[in-house]
Design a protein around this motif. Structure first.
Motif, mmCIF file in Angstrom:
data_model
loop_
_atom_site.group_PDB
_atom_site.id
_atom_site.type_symbol
_atom_site.label_atom_id
_atom_site.label_comp_id
_atom_site.label_asym_id
_atom_site.label_seq_id
_atom_site.Cartn_x
_atom_site.Cartn_y
_atom_site.Cartn_z
ATOM 1 N N ALA A 406 0.851 -1.185 0.000
ATOM 2 C CA ALA A 406 0.000 0.000 0.000
ATOM 3 C C ALA A 406 0.889 1.238 0.000
ATOM 4 O O ALA A 406 0.636 2.203 -0.728
ATOM 5 C CB ALA A 406 -0.922 -0.020 1.215
ATOM 6 N N LYS A 408 3.876 1.438 -1.142
ATOM 7 C CA LYS A 408 4.620 1.544 -2.398
ATOM 8 C C LYS A 408 3.753 2.000 -3.561
ATOM 9 O O LYS A 408 4.184 2.733 -4.423
ATOM 10 C CB LYS A 408 5.214 0.169 -2.775
ATOM 11 C CG LYS A 408 6.571 -0.094 -2.185
ATOM 12 C CD LYS A 408 7.246 -1.272 -2.885
ATOM 13 C CE LYS A 408 6.480 -2.574 -2.738
ATOM 14 N NZ LYS A 408 7.289 -3.753 -3.091
ATOM 15 N N TYR A 409 2.513 1.473 -3.594
ATOM 16 C CA TYR A 409 1.728 1.646 -4.817
ATOM 17 C C TYR A 409 0.625 2.696 -4.715
ATOM 18 O O TYR A 409 -0.175 2.814 -5.634
ATOM 19 C CB TYR A 409 1.126 0.301 -5.245
ATOM 20 C CG TYR A 409 2.203 -0.733 -5.527
ATOM 21 C CD1 TYR A 409 3.083 -0.560 -6.591
ATOM 22 C CD2 TYR A 409 2.353 -1.833 -4.709
ATOM 23 C CE1 TYR A 409 4.080 -1.475 -6.836
ATOM 24 C CE2 TYR A 409 3.351 -2.765 -4.954
ATOM 25 C CZ TYR A 409 4.217 -2.580 -6.018
ATOM 26 O OH TYR A 409 5.205 -3.493 -6.249
ATOM 27 N N PRO A 436 -4.401 3.324 -6.938
ATOM 28 C CA PRO A 436 -4.919 3.115 -8.295
ATOM 29 C C PRO A 436 -5.723 1.825 -8.446
ATOM 30 O O PRO A 436 -6.433 1.651 -9.436
ATOM 31 C CB PRO A 436 -3.650 3.035 -9.150
ATOM 32 C CG PRO A 436 -2.593 2.561 -8.196
ATOM 33 C CD PRO A 436 -2.940 3.149 -6.869
ATOM 34 N N GLY A 437 -5.614 0.910 -7.481
ATOM 35 C CA GLY A 437 -6.346 -0.352 -7.598
ATOM 36 C C GLY A 437 -5.617 -1.343 -8.477
ATOM 37 O O GLY A 437 -4.613 -1.016 -9.111
ATOM 38 N N ILE A 438 -6.126 -2.582 -8.466
ATOM 39 C CA ILE A 438 -5.528 -3.636 -9.286
ATOM 40 C C ILE A 438 -6.275 -3.658 -10.609
ATOM 41 O O ILE A 438 -7.503 -3.707 -10.615
ATOM 42 C CB ILE A 438 -5.680 -5.016 -8.602
ATOM 43 C CG1 ILE A 438 -5.119 -4.988 -7.182
ATOM 44 C CG2 ILE A 438 -5.041 -6.112 -9.442
ATOM 45 C CD1 ILE A 438 -3.630 -4.790 -7.120
ATOM 46 N N GLY A 453 3.160 -5.832 -11.272
ATOM 47 C CA GLY A 453 2.230 -5.037 -12.068
ATOM 48 C C GLY A 453 2.968 -4.186 -13.077
ATOM 49 O O GLY A 453 4.197 -4.095 -13.076
ATOM 50 N N SER A 455 2.916 -0.976 -13.476
ATOM 51 C CA SER A 455 3.442 0.297 -12.997
ATOM 52 C C SER A 455 4.920 0.203 -12.630
ATOM 53 O O SER A 455 5.698 1.097 -12.955
ATOM 54 C CB SER A 455 2.637 0.764 -11.794
ATOM 55 O OG SER A 455 2.600 -0.254 -10.816
ATOM 56 N N ALA A 461 10.210 -7.922 -5.854
ATOM 57 C CA ALA A 461 10.535 -9.088 -6.662
ATOM 58 C C ALA A 461 9.270 -9.830 -7.049
ATOM 59 O O ALA A 461 9.318 -10.908 -7.607
ATOM 60 C CB ALA A 461 11.469 -10.006 -5.885
ATOM 61 N N GLY A 462 8.104 -9.251 -6.704
ATOM 62 C CA GLY A 462 6.866 -9.959 -6.981
ATOM 63 C C GLY A 462 6.665 -11.145 -6.069
ATOM 64 O O GLY A 462 6.039 -12.131 -6.433
ATOM 65 N N LEU A 463 7.217 -11.035 -4.862
ATOM 66 C CA LEU A 463 7.097 -12.161 -3.928
ATOM 67 C C LEU A 463 6.211 -11.841 -2.736
ATOM 68 O O LEU A 463 5.779 -12.738 -2.016
ATOM 69 C CB LEU A 463 8.480 -12.559 -3.408
ATOM 70 C CG LEU A 463 9.361 -13.319 -4.396
ATOM 71 C CD1 LEU A 463 10.755 -13.480 -3.840
ATOM 72 C CD2 LEU A 463 8.747 -14.673 -4.695
ATOM 73 N N PRO A 466 2.523 -13.494 -3.026
ATOM 74 C CA PRO A 466 2.578 -14.960 -2.935
ATOM 75 C C PRO A 466 2.910 -15.443 -1.526
ATOM 76 O O PRO A 466 2.349 -16.439 -1.063
ATOM 77 C CB PRO A 466 3.685 -15.347 -3.907
ATOM 78 C CG PRO A 466 3.808 -14.208 -4.836
ATOM 79 C CD PRO A 466 3.341 -12.991 -4.124
ATOM 80 N N THR A 489 -7.866 -0.326 -3.375
ATOM 81 C CA THR A 489 -7.780 -1.772 -3.284
ATOM 82 C C THR A 489 -8.159 -2.225 -1.884
ATOM 83 O O THR A 489 -7.876 -1.542 -0.905
ATOM 84 C CB THR A 489 -6.331 -2.208 -3.559
ATOM 85 O OG1 THR A 489 -5.863 -1.493 -4.695
ATOM 86 C CG2 THR A 489 -6.248 -3.683 -3.828
#
Ligand code: ADP
Length: 511
Positions: A406, A408-409, A436-438, A453, A455, A461-463, A466, A489
């Motif tokens: 939250a 970060k984005y 901005p939402g997903i 994403g 952006s 790392a996209g971890l 997960p 979001t």
């Protein structure tokens, strides 16, 4: 199919039926006109035609006309005829009888064929539906052999190759029903792709009939059929249509095995590709995410070393701060990676206990204070919320990751909310933002490893997600993302009450 016994039985039956028709006619001949007595014989012809072979019913037609003449047409007990009109009766009777006997036999043949076809379609249908779900070659062969035993009423064993050679050791039955010496016959069948053994031109003295399982490209094994000792069954398997069915059956089994094998290799390729893809995305993530902080650290450290004495204290502090920040980022990244590997290999042990949720939330918020600087974070935890039976460190990690995302984005000053309430026998925890939402369609993707994403602002790392999901699932809960009305979001975690929390059992005190 045509055994002498059967013909004799049918002939006797035909004679019996004609005799019965004759007795009935003789008894009725004072009451009925001879032409009507002919109907009784025709009835007999129908009865014979329904049960007996064509030539017996044709013979019965002639026999009936003769008996009719002899017993029912005056003068009786002689073939002589007083009134020549009867010649028409005889001719008519014969024609009708012949038509009945030939047509009935034809219909019966058709019905028998239809029954055979149906039985075969059913057998093949059962085979394909039975083999459809098989993912292992040996299991497919086992099912096929079991079904073949049922359909053909004989013992059936399938032999599979081992290291390119057919082996009697890889077989679908526990006992070996054929002499081991016949392995060479089976090997011959496997190599040539032709059937051999019992009642064939090759090795007719073998105990079994060996049929190759030939697929589109290669032979996958050999199906051995051992007729039962009873001669009737034995004859049935060797009837041409059964032989044909047996071969179609073997072919279908081979195709199923072939499909199983190609599915298997497709699956292996997929897993392999996924691993490759993972490795490359991991590498690219690593090269960026490890190198950038490393570059800042080495840059700052070498500046400090070479010019440390000359730098103003202000700059020195900034450099040291950046070293410490970047080192911390690195350590988190490595930590995430280690966590992920740990979850993947199933090596996480939950240390669950009962905790008040506000305690976990409070700890996380406190630790995240530096990152959440300048943001309004409101918490809205329902009153009397049941204690949660969780691993507090891991659930804290989940909240940490969500809040970090939250931060970060979403725009720096936008407010965040943490809410918790009970619903449907579960504790729901929501982390909401006004970012901005997903993007629609990515709601599940963001939970995949290494997915980032579009952006790409902020480093990662996209971890994060997960790991959240792995932790929540380890608690038998679910986590998903909801779109927020008016933008933003909502990450919603649902932790079902275990029997433990539901009973509100007192905590084993973790204090
Ligand atoms: P990372 O943050 O390292 O990229 P995550 O698995 O934590 O990896 O997140 C995956 C992606 O989901 C992010 O790259 C981002 O695009 C998106 N995402 C996560 N949280 C939010 C959020 N609160 N608002 C908007 N997008 C988000």
């Amino acid at each position: 199919m045509r055994s002498p016994f059967r013909s004799i039985r049918q002939a006797l039956l035909a004679v019996a039926i004609v005799s019965i028709a004759t007795i009935a006619s003789v008894l009725l001949r004072d009451a009925l006109a001879p032409t009507n007595l002919a109907m009784i014989y025709l009835g007999g012809v129908v009865a014979v035609a329904m049960r007996c072979s064509r030539w017996i019913s044709v013979t019965t037609s002639f026999l009936s006309v003769a008996a009719f003449d002899f017993f029912c047409v005056p003068p009786y007990l002689t073939f002589a005829v007083s009134d020549y009109q009867y010649v028409f009766t005889f001719a008519g009777m014969l024609v009708v009888a012949l038509v009945i006997s030939t047509q009935t036999a034809r219909l019966r043949d058709l019905a028998a064929h239809a029954a055979v076809r149906e039985a075969r379609t059913e057998a093949l249908y059962r085979l394909s539906s039975k083999l459809a779900g098989e993912t292992r070659v040996f299991e497919a062969a086992r099912s096929a052999a079991a079904l073949a035993e049922e359909v053909f009423g004989a013992r059936v064993v399938i032999f599979l190759p081992e290291d390119g050679r057919l082996s009697f050791r890889r077989r679908t039955s526990d006992l070996l029903p054929v002499p081991p010496s016949e392995e060479s016959v089976a090997q011959w069948v496997f190599d040539r792709g032709h059937k051999a053994g019992l009642r064939t031109d090759v090795h007719p003295d073998a105990t079994a009939l060996y049929i190759p399982l030939r697929g589109a490209r290669e032979t996958f094994g050999v199906l051995a059929v051992l007729p039962d000792v009873e001669s009737d069954v034995k004859n049935r398997i060797f009837a041409p249509e059964q032989q044909q069915l047996l071969e179609v059956f073997a072919g279908q089994t081979a195709l199923a095995i072939e499909r199983t094998m190609s599915q298997r290799s497709a699956e292996e390729t997929r897993v392999h590709m996924q691993t490759e893809q993972m490795r490359s995305s991991l590498l690219s993530a690593m090269s960026h995410d490890l190198r950038t902080p490393l570059a800042s650290i080495t840059g700052a450290a070498s500046t400090l070393r070479s010019q440390g004495d000359r730098l103003p204290p202000e700059t020195k502090r900034e450099l040291l701060e950046s070293i410490s920040d970047e080192a911390e980022r690195l350590s988190r990244l490595v930590g995430n990676l280690l966590d992920m590997t740990r979850f993947e290999s199933g090596g996480v042990e939950l240390r669950r206990d009962l905790y008040p949720l506000e305690e976990i939330v409070g700890t996380v918020l406190q630790r995240m204070e530096p990152q959440l600087e300048g943001r309004a974070v409101s918490t809205d935890l329902a009153e009397n919320l049941a204690m949660v039976f969780v691993d507090d460190v891991l659930l804290g990690q989940v909240l940490w990751n969500l809040l970090e995302n939250a931060a970060k984005y979403t725009p720096p000053a936008s407010p965040l909310e943490i809410a918790a309430f009970e619903e449907d026998n579960a504790v729901i925890i929501e982390v909401r933002d006004h970012g901005p939402g997903i993007p629609p369609g990515e709601e599940e993707l963001i939970f995949e490893k290494f997915y980032r994403g579009k952006s790409k602002n902020g480093r990662g790392a996209g971890l994060g997600l997960p790991i959240c999901r792995a932790i929540v699932q380890a608690h038998r809960g679910t986590i998903r993302v909801l779109a927020r009305e008016g933008g933003g979001t909502i990450f919603r975690i649902s932790l079902p009450f275990s029997s433990k929390t539901a009973s509100h059992e007192t905590s084993h005190s973790h204090h």
